[in-house]
Design a protein around this motif. Structure first.
Motif, PDB file in Angstrom:
ATOM      1  N   SER A  16     -32.363  16.218 -50.645  1.00 28.26           N
ATOM      2  CA  SER A  16     -31.983  15.175 -50.119  1.00 28.26           C
ATOM      3  C   SER A  16     -30.542  14.830 -49.889  1.00 28.26           C
ATOM      4  CB  SER A  16     -32.864  13.952 -50.046  1.00 28.26           C
ATOM      5  OG  SER A  16     -32.676  13.319 -51.280  1.00 28.26           O
ATOM      6  N   GLN A  17     -30.022  14.888 -51.161  1.00 28.44           N
ATOM      7  CA  GLN A  17     -28.494  14.531 -51.418  1.00 28.44           C
ATOM      8  C   GLN A  17     -27.638  15.605 -50.812  1.00 28.44           C
ATOM      9  OE1 GLN A  17     -28.130  14.398 -55.462  1.00 28.44           O
ATOM     10  NE2 GLN A  17     -29.004  12.265 -55.668  1.00 28.44           N
ATOM     11  N   ALA A  18     -28.214  17.050 -50.777  1.00 20.39           N
ATOM     12  CA  ALA A  18     -27.437  18.165 -50.418  1.00 20.39           C
ATOM     13  C   ALA A  18     -26.861  18.100 -49.025  1.00 20.39           C
ATOM     14  CB  ALA A  18     -27.886  19.326 -50.666  1.00 20.39           C
ATOM     15  N   ASN A 331     -28.716  31.482 -42.290  1.00 21.91           N
ATOM     16  CA  ASN A 331     -29.390  30.150 -42.887  1.00 21.91           C
ATOM     17  C   ASN A 331     -28.781  29.285 -43.988  1.00 21.91           C
ATOM     18  OD1 ASN A 331     -32.070  30.937 -41.418  1.00 21.91           O
ATOM     19  ND2 ASN A 331     -32.165  32.607 -43.019  1.00 21.91           N
ATOM     20  N   GLU A 332     -27.528  29.417 -43.698  1.00 22.83           N
ATOM     21  CA  GLU A 332     -26.697  28.522 -44.346  1.00 22.83           C
ATOM     22  C   GLU A 332     -26.481  27.094 -43.896  1.00 22.83           C
ATOM     23  OE1 GLU A 332     -23.846  32.038 -46.544  1.00 22.83           O
ATOM     24  OE2 GLU A 332     -23.184  30.951 -44.600  1.00 22.83           O
ATOM     25  N   THR A 333     -26.914  25.893 -44.247  1.00 21.02           N
ATOM     26  CA  THR A 333     -27.204  24.771 -43.811  1.00 21.02           C
ATOM     27  C   THR A 333     -26.421  23.902 -44.828  1.00 21.02           C
ATOM     28  OG1 THR A 333     -29.054  25.444 -42.623  1.00 21.02           O
ATOM     29  CG2 THR A 333     -28.564  23.110 -42.761  1.00 21.02           C
ATOM     30  N   PRO A 334     -25.502  22.765 -44.222  1.00 19.71           N
ATOM     31  CA  PRO A 334     -25.447  22.915 -42.849  1.00 19.71           C
ATOM     32  C   PRO A 334     -24.096  23.872 -42.435  1.00 19.71           C
ATOM     33  CG  PRO A 334     -24.290  21.020 -43.998  1.00 19.71           C
ATOM     34  CD  PRO A 334     -25.121  21.500 -45.124  1.00 19.71           C
ATOM     35  N   THR A 335     -24.123  24.325 -41.243  1.00 21.13           N
ATOM     36  CA  THR A 335     -23.015  25.097 -40.832  1.00 21.13           C
ATOM     37  C   THR A 335     -22.388  24.534 -39.498  1.00 21.13           C
ATOM     38  OG1 THR A 335     -24.045  27.401 -41.341  1.00 21.13           O
ATOM     39  CG2 THR A 335     -22.585  27.331 -39.303  1.00 21.13           C
ATOM     40  N   ILE A 336     -21.151  24.590 -39.693  1.00 26.05           N
ATOM     41  CA  ILE A 336     -20.334  24.066 -38.790  1.00 26.05           C
ATOM     42  C   ILE A 336     -19.418  25.097 -38.146  1.00 26.05           C
ATOM     43  CG2 ILE A 336     -18.348  22.206 -38.124  1.00 26.05           C
ATOM     44  CD1 ILE A 336     -19.180  20.821 -40.697  1.00 26.05           C
ATOM     45  N   TYR A 374     -24.219  26.265 -30.028  1.00 24.25           N
ATOM     46  CA  TYR A 374     -23.560  25.736 -31.518  1.00 24.25           C
ATOM     47  C   TYR A 374     -24.564  24.536 -31.918  1.00 24.25           C
ATOM     48  CZ  TYR A 374     -19.901  28.855 -30.628  1.00 24.25           C
ATOM     49  OH  TYR A 374     -18.911  29.894 -30.315  1.00 24.25           O
ATOM     50  N   GLU A 375     -24.677  23.674 -30.821  1.00 21.86           N
ATOM     51  CA  GLU A 375     -25.485  22.511 -31.125  1.00 21.86           C
ATOM     52  C   GLU A 375     -26.709  22.750 -31.286  1.00 21.86           C
ATOM     53  OE1 GLU A 375     -24.675  18.726 -29.062  1.00 21.86           O
ATOM     54  OE2 GLU A 375     -22.767  19.244 -29.093  1.00 21.86           O
ATOM     55  N   ALA A 376     -27.460  23.774 -30.727  1.00 24.41           N
ATOM     56  CA  ALA A 376     -28.787  24.162 -30.820  1.00 24.41           C
ATOM     57  C   ALA A 376     -28.930  24.526 -32.225  1.00 24.41           C
ATOM     58  CB  ALA A 376     -29.254  25.116 -29.792  1.00 24.41           C
ATOM     59  N   ASN A 377     -28.091  25.418 -32.953  1.00 24.58           N
ATOM     60  CA  ASN A 377     -28.471  26.127 -34.078  1.00 24.58           C
ATOM     61  C   ASN A 377     -27.647  25.625 -35.286  1.00 24.58           C
ATOM     62  OD1 ASN A 377     -30.047  28.342 -32.820  1.00 24.58           O
ATOM     63  ND2 ASN A 377     -28.111  28.889 -31.651  1.00 24.58           N
ATOM     64  N   THR A 378     -26.698  24.826 -34.967  1.00 22.30           N
ATOM     65  CA  THR A 378     -25.787  24.543 -36.243  1.00 22.30           C
ATOM     66  C   THR A 378     -25.568  23.081 -36.135  1.00 22.30           C
ATOM     67  OG1 THR A 378     -23.729  24.616 -35.163  1.00 22.30           O
ATOM     68  CG2 THR A 378     -24.468  26.609 -35.912  1.00 22.30           C
TER      69      THR A 378
END
Length: 421
Positions: A16-18, A331-336, A374-378
């Motif tokens: 949750s912190q990440a 699958n690197e989250t969060p990606t911007i 981008y908003e749908a996937n990142t």
């Protein structure tokens, strides 16, 4: 030996912190004297919150050529500064001399991005700025006998971040120019270096000093209270054979330098800044390969079809790629998506099928296709860049809004731009 149940609770807390403190998340931060900077009294009517409202997605612009000048973006400004015959900041400062260079660069910093620009960005429904800076912002790191960079930039960075924080913007500060230059022959490193000199231990050590210094400022200076992400190096060389130690040494070292600065200030874990390397799609390898952990990480994706030879140079192919190329496929989250534009390959950009004035309908649809994907996937997007002197809206958010290609609020784009594509 800890119980399985206890371990599960700890793991849950870490997870949750990440992903905390991105747009839509509340965050507090305390100065060295115990002052709650988040709740500090601001002038009446000024938004001092550290989170963003509305969609929760990052919708932003890069402040290109503010603190790391790229002459191609603003050749008139560059020439008026007396730098027209020079390839980079390093070269111009060397040519003009330190005193004259300081004068012309400080005038540039004072006028290129103003408080009116921040207000205009806000009026356009944007909520994030990404600020490219060079390591020479920490002036004590500069080798005075061999490195040449303008001085006095920090005061202008502080003022800029204060304006943006007061306006409620989320702020990303990116180390765009690394010690020794992370790529060759590119002014976006601050120097037109013949070869990338960054990938050695002593340059990594200087970068760690810079990142620790910057992190300390973010956590102790109220003007920086809305900085939530620190980019640890912009667009490193994509061939891993040419970047010794990038994954094994630099990335974990950069992460540890930022966390050490926070630990020294007794910053609570839920108040950490996000540490942001380039993502795996960039091509420099898996940034997580040697990280001590992935708490409060973020990942930077840059997507320029202009330089992607794998995509056919047709309007339909560009729309198709933008609609269906998942920029979080690693699958690197969060990606911007920290950089993208509306520019196309040099050899076609002024031909009848691509020139900007006669193809506004396409560029309007392409912008909509990109940001909706981008908003749908990142976690969102940041356009390169806010302004330019190119007379070409494909590189200027400000000019594209004026041209009617980008709406004056991203919420008003055609969210069905990818239907049937």
């Amino acid at each position: 030996m800890i119980s399985v149940a206890f371990a599960a609770v700890v793991f849950s807390l870490l997870v949750s912190q990440a992903s905390a403190w991105l747009p839509g998340e509340h965050k507090e931060i305390y100065g060295r004297d115990g002052t709650n900077l988040f709740n500090i009294t601001r002038p009446t009517g000024v938004d001092s919150k550290r989170w963003l409202q509305a969609s929760g997605k990052i919708r932003g612009v890069n402040l290109g050529s503010m603190f790391v000048f790229e002459p191609w973006i603003a050749s008139t400004e560059w020439s008026n500064m007396g730098c027209g015959s020079y390839a980079s900041e390093f070269d111009c400062v060397s040519g003009l001399g330190q005193t004259q260079a300081n004068t012309v660069f400080q005038n540039h910093w004072n006028t290129w991005i103003t408080q009116d620009d921040i207000s205009q960005m806000q009026s356009y429904g944007l909520n994030t700025i990404r600020v490219p800076v060079g390591y020479w912002m920490m002036e004590s790191l500069v080798y005075s006998n061999s490195e040449h960079f303008p001085q006095g930039g920090f005061n202008f960075l502080e003022r800029l971040c204060g304006w943006a924080s007061n306006a409620g913007f989320f702020i990303i500060i990116d180390m765009h120019g690394a010690p020794g230059a992370q790529v060759a022959n590119n002014a976006d490193t601050g120097q037109n270096a013949p070869s990338p000199g960054f990938y050695v231990d002593y340059q990594y050590a200087r970068a760690y000093q810079f990142l620790g210094w910057l992190t300390n400022i973010i956590h102790t200076n109220n003007n920086f209270r809305n900085v939530g992400v620190v980019g640890i190096v912009n667009e490193p060389v994509q061939n891993s054979a040419q970047t010794p130690g990038l994954l094994s040494d630099y990335y974990p070292g950069a992460y540890n330098a930022i966390r050490a600065a926070e630990s020294a200030l007794n910053v609570a874990a839920n108040n950490y800044v996000h540490v942001q390397p380039m993502n795996q799609l960039w091509g420099s390898g898996d940034p997580n390969q040697n990280m001590p952990n992935q708490n409060f990480m973020a990942y930077d994706d840059h997507r320029y079809l202009k330089w992607d030879s794998s995509v056919a140079v047709t309007q339909q192919a560009y729309l198709q790629d933008s609609c269906h190329n998942n920029r979080n496929s690693d699958n690197e989250t969060p990606t911007i998506v920290g950089e993208f534009s509306l520019s196309v390959p040099d050899d076609v950009q002024w031909t009848s099928g691509w020139e900007p004035n006669g193809n506004k309908n396409f560029y309007t649809q392409w912008f909509a296709a990109q940001i909706s994907s981008y908003e749908a996937n990142t976690n969102g997007w940041i356009f390169w860049c806010w302004k330019s002197q190119l007379g070409d809206y494909r590189w200027s958010y400000q000019d594209a809004v004026t041209a009617g290609v980008i709406p004056n609020n991203p919420q008003n784009i055609n969210w069905g731009a990818c239907n049937g594509i």
